[in-house]
Every structure is written in structure tokens, then in C-alpha cells.
Motif scaffolding. Structure first.
Motif, mmCIF file in Angstrom:
data_model
loop_
_atom_site.group_PDB
_atom_site.id
_atom_site.type_symbol
_atom_site.label_atom_id
_atom_site.label_comp_id
_atom_site.label_asym_id
_atom_site.label_seq_id
_atom_site.Cartn_x
_atom_site.Cartn_y
_atom_site.Cartn_z
ATOM 1 N N GLU A 295 0.853 -1.187 0.000
ATOM 2 C CA GLU A 295 0.000 0.000 0.000
ATOM 3 C C GLU A 295 0.887 1.235 0.000
ATOM 4 O OE1 GLU A 295 -4.029 1.572 2.272
ATOM 5 O OE2 GLU A 295 -2.514 0.464 3.421
ATOM 6 N N LYS A 296 1.107 1.802 -1.180
ATOM 7 C CA LYS A 296 2.014 2.942 -1.316
ATOM 8 C C LYS A 296 1.411 4.206 -0.724
ATOM 9 C CE LYS A 296 5.313 2.450 -3.495
ATOM 10 N NZ LYS A 296 6.665 2.008 -3.095
ATOM 11 N N ASP A 297 0.140 4.424 -0.992
ATOM 12 C CA ASP A 297 -0.631 5.516 -0.409
ATOM 13 C C ASP A 297 -1.932 4.921 0.094
ATOM 14 O OD1 ASP A 297 1.153 7.762 -1.241
ATOM 15 O OD2 ASP A 297 0.575 7.086 -3.250
ATOM 16 N N LEU A 298 -2.678 5.679 0.870
ATOM 17 C CA LEU A 298 -3.909 5.155 1.438
ATOM 18 C C LEU A 298 -4.840 4.643 0.341
ATOM 19 C CD1 LEU A 298 -5.429 4.760 4.098
ATOM 20 C CD2 LEU A 298 -6.513 6.990 3.721
ATOM 21 N N ASN A 299 -5.159 3.347 0.419
ATOM 22 C CA ASN A 299 -6.048 2.690 -0.542
ATOM 23 C C ASN A 299 -5.540 2.756 -1.979
ATOM 24 O OD1 ASN A 299 -8.039 1.663 1.210
ATOM 25 N ND2 ASN A 299 -8.930 3.709 1.411
ATOM 26 N N ARG A 300 -4.241 2.784 -2.152
ATOM 27 C CA ARG A 300 -3.633 2.651 -3.480
ATOM 28 C C ARG A 300 -2.565 1.570 -3.368
ATOM 29 N NH1 ARG A 300 0.607 5.280 -6.701
ATOM 30 N NH2 ARG A 300 0.012 5.226 -8.900
ATOM 31 N N PHE A 301 -2.861 0.424 -3.923
ATOM 32 C CA PHE A 301 -2.035 -0.752 -3.726
ATOM 33 C C PHE A 301 -1.267 -1.113 -5.002
ATOM 34 C CE2 PHE A 301 -5.559 -0.984 -0.800
ATOM 35 C CZ PHE A 301 -4.995 -1.432 0.392
ATOM 36 N N ARG A 302 0.025 -1.281 -4.850
ATOM 37 C CA ARG A 302 0.844 -1.779 -5.953
ATOM 38 C C ARG A 302 0.958 -3.290 -5.821
ATOM 39 N NH1 ARG A 302 7.301 -0.900 -7.053
ATOM 40 N NH2 ARG A 302 7.338 -1.767 -9.165
ATOM 41 N N VAL A 303 0.702 -4.004 -6.905
ATOM 42 C CA VAL A 303 0.737 -5.455 -6.887
ATOM 43 C C VAL A 303 1.797 -5.945 -7.874
ATOM 44 C CG1 VAL A 303 -0.590 -7.584 -7.115
ATOM 45 C CG2 VAL A 303 -1.738 -5.468 -6.407
ATOM 46 N N ASN A 304 2.807 -6.640 -7.356
ATOM 47 C CA ASN A 304 3.800 -7.309 -8.194
ATOM 48 C C ASN A 304 3.400 -8.770 -8.335
ATOM 49 O OD1 ASN A 304 6.266 -5.368 -8.590
ATOM 50 N ND2 ASN A 304 5.667 -5.129 -6.447
ATOM 51 N N LEU A 305 3.155 -9.211 -9.564
ATOM 52 C CA LEU A 305 2.773 -10.595 -9.835
ATOM 53 C C LEU A 305 3.960 -11.335 -10.440
ATOM 54 C CD1 LEU A 305 0.239 -8.557 -10.849
ATOM 55 C CD2 LEU A 305 -0.916 -10.756 -11.004
#
Length: 315
Positions: free
Chosen positions: A255-265
Motif C-alpha cells: 500500500e504505497k498511499d492510502l487505498n492505493r495498492f501496488r501489486v507485483n505478480l
């Protein structure tokens, strides 16, 4: 295609080379490597590399700060960038007279006026090396070789992943032949800060692995902040989960910022870029990424990945 690109470069006095957001060694190596190659061939031209500067990757090459007005009537070349929304620029690049796209991801967004896209290459740096063999009497310097070699071993995880080919190894050998310190470069990419080491310990302690062999961890912002990571350092920890024999595919959610999620697959064998595309992202068959805007979507993605694993691996 390379000769066509060089002819296009000849037509412009200003060339600006861009890459994707959240750059990795391949993005920086390709960007600064291509700039160095073109500057050798066209010493009279103004050639720039720009984007958010990541100190953790400054050992490969550093960015330049240029005003937005520089883009007007310039030629922009993007490297290692699958779609326009991932270009590391606030939109000033749209003032350019023309855009050339050079990339090794699936060509889901041919945004360039000229597109050289080939997903059979292990990395964009491997593609950029082709310039050095197409240009007559070109002197491949150790500086350029080091940048391209860094990009290749970055995207292949030091030749571990499935995109590594005979061509990749031959290219790497030719770069090594210039006399670069390949051991030093590998160690540079392998080493980590103390805070990353602590993050890896946290990941291993909190990792979830389903019966299908899908591994995942969600790191919320308040937890992530405790590690005091520099930009780009979290990416160093992403391959860690793949070293576990039971894991077949995995994701690291931050979670980089509130409710903004970076997903590495990531995946060891089955293609997962379709899953990233489903959620608005993209990338390689075995390494992709996406941003999602809520924990509910994160949980849905986790469920989809687990079901995908069961279906593809027939579990």
C-alpha cells in the motif's frame, strides 16, 4: 528497424529517452545505454534521459532534469514501456513531434509513431545491444556494456527466468568481453540494505501460501512505513518468495498511499500477465504488475489468482 530508427534520429536535433514508472535495472540500463550509444553516433545532438531519479539505481545511470519546453518538436524514444500510461512523465512528452517505442513486452498499446516491439527478447537492454552491432565501426565502450549488462541480468534475475535464451547468453558474453566487471555488477544487483533485509524477514514470517501453490502477502502502509525504504527498494524483495519450492505463483501487495495498492505478480512457469491485464496492468508472462484502488479489489485479485493456479496447474 534499427536503421529506420537511426534515420529518424538523424532528422532531429533534440532526442529525449523515457522509460516506465517505478524503473528497474532494465529500464535504467536501456534508457541510459541507448542515450550513450546515440551520443557516440551523433555527438552534435542534444540527447537527454529523464524521469524520477531513483538513488538505488544511480549506479547504472542518473536522470537529467529538463524543462517541459524541451519536449516541443523533439523526438521522444520510450524504452521498456508497454503502455502510454506507464511512461514516467507528467505528459510533457505529448508535445514531441514523434514518438518511437522500443519494448520487449506484449504489444498491447502500440502508442508510438514507430514501434519496435519484440517479446522474444529477455529484456529491453538485449534489444538495445542490437544497435551496437548494426552501426558500422561502432566502439562498444565498457560504460555502455555495463549499463546493458545490468539491464539484462536485472530482467532475467541473473539468468534464472524463462526468458533467458541462447541469444541472451551470447549477448551477455559479448558485453562481458569488453572487460566489464560482471561479478561486481551481479553483486551490486544482489546486495540489499539492512531495511530491505528486515522487510524480507517480515515477508517470510507473514507470507500466506495456498494449497494451489499461490503465495501472497499484503503490506499495509503503516507497516511499510516502519521499514523506512528508499524508492525502489521494495522491488528487491519481490523475488524472495519464488525461492520457496512449494510456491508456483506469487504476489507482493504494498500500500504505497492510502487505498492505493501496488501489486507485483510473479510466476515460475504459467503465464500471469493476463491476470494483471484483467485488473488494468500488464507486463511479462512471468512478471507483471498493476495498481488497484481498494483492499476489496486486492482480496478479489488474491482469490482470482488462487483459482487461476488451481485451474492452470490442475489442482
Amino acid at each position: 528497424m534499427i536503421n529506420d530508427i537511426l534515420k529518424k534520429v538523424e532528422q532531429y536535433n533534440t532526442i529525449i529517452i523515457l522509460r516506465h514508472r517505478n524503473p528497474d535495472p532494465d529500464a535504467i540500463g536501456s534508457q541510459t545505454g541507448l542515450a550513450a550509444i546515440l551520443q557516440e553516433v551523433f555527438p552534435q545532438k542534444d540527447i537527454y534521459v529523464t524521469g524520477i531519479d531513483l538513488p538505488v539505481l544511480n549506479w547504472i545511470g542518473q536522470m537529467q532534469d529538463i524543462p517541459d519546453s524541451t519536449f516541443k518538436d523533439a523526438l521522444v524514444i520510450t524504452v521498456d514501456t508497454a503502455n502510454a500510461r506507464r511512461i514516467d512523465n507528467d505528459g510533457a512528452y505529448k508535445q514531441a513531434a514523434e514518438i518511437i517505442k522500443i519494448d520487449h513486452h506484449p504489444n498491447v498499446d502500440p502508442f508510438g509513431d514507430m514501434n519496435w516491439v519484440d517479446d522474444t527478447f529477455s529484456s529491453c537492454a538485449e534489444m538495445i545491444f542490437s544497435f551496437t552491432e548494426e552501426i558500422a565501426e561502432f566502439d562498444l565502450t565498457k560504460e555502455i556494456a555495463a549499463k546493458l549488462y545490468s539491464g539484462i541480468i536485472g530482467d532475467t534475475v541473473r539468468f534464472l527466468n524463462g526468458e533467458t535464451s541462447y541469444r541472451t547468453l551470447i549477448t551477455s558474453a559479448k558485453l562481458a568481453k569488453t572487460g566489464i566487471n560482471i561479478s561486481k555488477i551481479s553483486l551490486q544487483e544482489d546486495q540489499m540494505s539492512l531495511q530491505v533485509a528486515r522487510l524480507e524477514a517480515y515477508i517470510l514470517d507473514n507470507l500466506q501460501i495456498t494449497d494451489s501453490g499461490f503465495g501472497y502477502i499484503v503490506i499495509r502502509k503503516d507497516t511499510l512505513d516502519q521499514f523506512h525504504l528508499d524508492d525502489g527498494e521494495l522491488d528487491h524483495a519481490v523475488p524472495l518468495i519464488g525461492r520457496i519450492d512449494k510456491v508456483k505463483t506469487w504476489i507482493v501487495v504494498s500500500e504505497k498511499d492510502l487505498n492505493r495498492f501496488r501489486v507485483n505478480l510473479r510466476s515460475k512457469s504459467i503465464s500471469i500477465n493476463g491476470m494483471a491485464e484483467k485488473y488494468g496492468g500488464g507486463g511479462h508472462p512471468l512478471a507483471s504488475g498493476v495498481y488497484v484502488g481498494s483492499i476489496e479489489k486486492v482480496n478479489k485479485l488474491i482469490n482470482d489468482m488462487d483459482n487461476f493456479n488451481k485451474k492452470e496447474l490442475k489442482i
